[in-house]
Motif scaffolding. Structure first.
Motif, mmCIF file in Angstrom:
data_model
loop_
_atom_site.group_PDB
_atom_site.id
_atom_site.type_symbol
_atom_site.label_atom_id
_atom_site.label_comp_id
_atom_site.label_asym_id
_atom_site.label_seq_id
_atom_site.Cartn_x
_atom_site.Cartn_y
_atom_site.Cartn_z
ATOM 1 N N ARG A 15 53.378 17.243 18.720
ATOM 2 C CA ARG A 15 52.008 16.469 18.311
ATOM 3 C C ARG A 15 51.117 17.198 17.342
ATOM 4 O O ARG A 15 50.320 16.375 16.720
ATOM 5 C CB ARG A 15 51.052 16.248 19.910
ATOM 6 N N ASN A 16 51.096 18.603 17.502
ATOM 7 C CA ASN A 16 50.257 18.958 16.262
ATOM 8 C C ASN A 16 50.735 19.219 15.060
ATOM 9 O O ASN A 16 49.595 19.356 13.994
ATOM 10 C CB ASN A 16 49.969 20.887 16.714
ATOM 11 N N LYS A 17 51.893 18.543 14.592
ATOM 12 C CA LYS A 17 52.301 18.247 13.382
ATOM 13 C C LYS A 17 52.154 16.695 12.599
ATOM 14 O O LYS A 17 52.343 16.592 11.698
ATOM 15 C CB LYS A 17 53.742 18.391 13.177
ATOM 16 N N ILE A 21 45.760 14.639 12.382
ATOM 17 C CA ILE A 21 45.376 14.781 13.844
ATOM 18 C C ILE A 21 44.146 15.625 13.903
ATOM 19 O O ILE A 21 43.269 15.394 15.219
ATOM 20 C CB ILE A 21 46.358 15.671 14.461
ATOM 21 N N LYS A 22 43.484 15.931 12.873
ATOM 22 C CA LYS A 22 41.974 16.742 12.866
ATOM 23 C C LYS A 22 40.860 15.573 13.114
ATOM 24 O O LYS A 22 39.829 15.973 13.284
ATOM 25 C CB LYS A 22 42.053 17.395 11.469
ATOM 26 N N TYR A 23 41.177 14.478 12.721
ATOM 27 C CA TYR A 23 40.096 13.339 12.949
ATOM 28 C C TYR A 23 39.895 12.909 14.563
ATOM 29 O O TYR A 23 40.911 13.057 15.159
ATOM 30 C CB TYR A 23 40.400 12.195 12.101
ATOM 31 N N ARG A 62 41.344 17.239 21.532
ATOM 32 C CA ARG A 62 41.502 16.504 22.684
ATOM 33 C C ARG A 62 42.800 16.504 23.497
ATOM 34 O O ARG A 62 43.285 16.709 24.521
ATOM 35 C CB ARG A 62 41.022 15.053 22.739
ATOM 36 N N LEU A 63 43.908 16.512 22.568
ATOM 37 C CA LEU A 63 45.280 16.815 23.013
ATOM 38 C C LEU A 63 45.557 17.756 23.660
ATOM 39 O O LEU A 63 46.236 18.354 24.466
ATOM 40 C CB LEU A 63 46.185 16.349 22.176
ATOM 41 N N SER A 64 45.100 19.054 22.928
ATOM 42 C CA SER A 64 45.145 20.401 23.661
ATOM 43 C C SER A 64 44.417 20.453 24.962
ATOM 44 O O SER A 64 44.874 21.133 25.855
ATOM 45 C CB SER A 64 44.440 21.289 22.543
ATOM 46 N N GLN A 65 43.341 19.798 25.284
ATOM 47 C CA GLN A 65 42.494 19.810 26.596
ATOM 48 C C GLN A 65 43.699 18.964 27.393
ATOM 49 O O GLN A 65 43.669 19.541 28.472
ATOM 50 C CB GLN A 65 41.269 19.010 26.494
ATOM 51 N N SER A 100 51.197 8.991 20.559
ATOM 52 C CA SER A 100 51.174 8.273 19.201
ATOM 53 C C SER A 100 49.595 8.312 19.115
ATOM 54 O O SER A 100 48.871 8.074 20.175
ATOM 55 C CB SER A 100 51.641 6.715 19.406
ATOM 56 N N ILE A 101 49.223 8.309 17.883
ATOM 57 C CA ILE A 101 47.679 8.464 17.599
ATOM 58 C C ILE A 101 47.243 7.685 16.363
ATOM 59 O O ILE A 101 48.201 7.078 15.895
ATOM 60 C CB ILE A 101 47.215 9.910 16.914
#
Length: 164
Positions: A15-17, A21-23, A62-65, A100-101
């Motif tokens: 997911r972090n790739k 994802i920073k937005y 948020r995904l890290s949380q 999916s984001i």
């Protein structure tokens, strides 16, 4: 659905790739035995949670949380707290998780009216995603439905982390 641009499905561990994802934005989490990585986003039945964030840390944060909650490190995501009521063992579910984001490019500056408009669009989009899911499947994603999937009450938090 409106003209939202979702990424293809990505394995949870990757997911972090994901680009952008920073937005702030919307995220959809699916649980399936089928390998859907790389497939175009669709409102599949296997989506178990749809969420959003307007935080400064964006979707990555948020995904890290969500991840730290399903790993039972910290209870800092309500949907993920309900998730562990069904998927207690992270090791057994991690290879079945996909995300999916739908990022919204903005600076998240609450003094900037364009950023405020974009953040309002994120909040609106979450409702639109829920509506599209409900229209297709006749219900909310399971962990968005607080009545059918309440947070388990058998979890407590200590200084060392989350306990059973």
């Amino acid at each position: 659905m409106e003209n939202y641009r979702n990424t293809n499905w990505v394995k949870w561990e990757n997911r972090n790739k994901i680009e952008n994802i920073k937005y702030p934005g919307i995220y959809s989490i699916a649980v399936t035995d089928e390998n859907i990585e790389g497939r175009q986003f669709e409102m599949i039945n296997e989506i178990e949670y749809i969420g959003m964030t307007n935080s400064n840390g964006g979707l990555r944060s948020r995904l890290s949380q969500f991840d730290s909650t399903i790993k039972r490190i910290r209870l800092n995501h309500g949907g993920a707290h309900r998730f562990i009521g069904k998927y207690w063992n992270y090791e057994e579910v991690k290879d079945k998780l996909y995300v999916s984001i739908c990022p919204f490019e903005c600076g998240n500056n609450k003094s900037n009216t364009d950023d405020l408009i974009a953040m309002g669009e994120v909040a609106k989009a979450e409702y639109i995603f829920w509506i599209d899911y409900i229209k297709k499947h006749g219900r909310y994603p399971i962990f968005n439905d607080k009545n059918s999937s309440p947070k388990p009450n058998f979890i407590s938090v200590s200084k060392e982390g989350i306990l059973k």
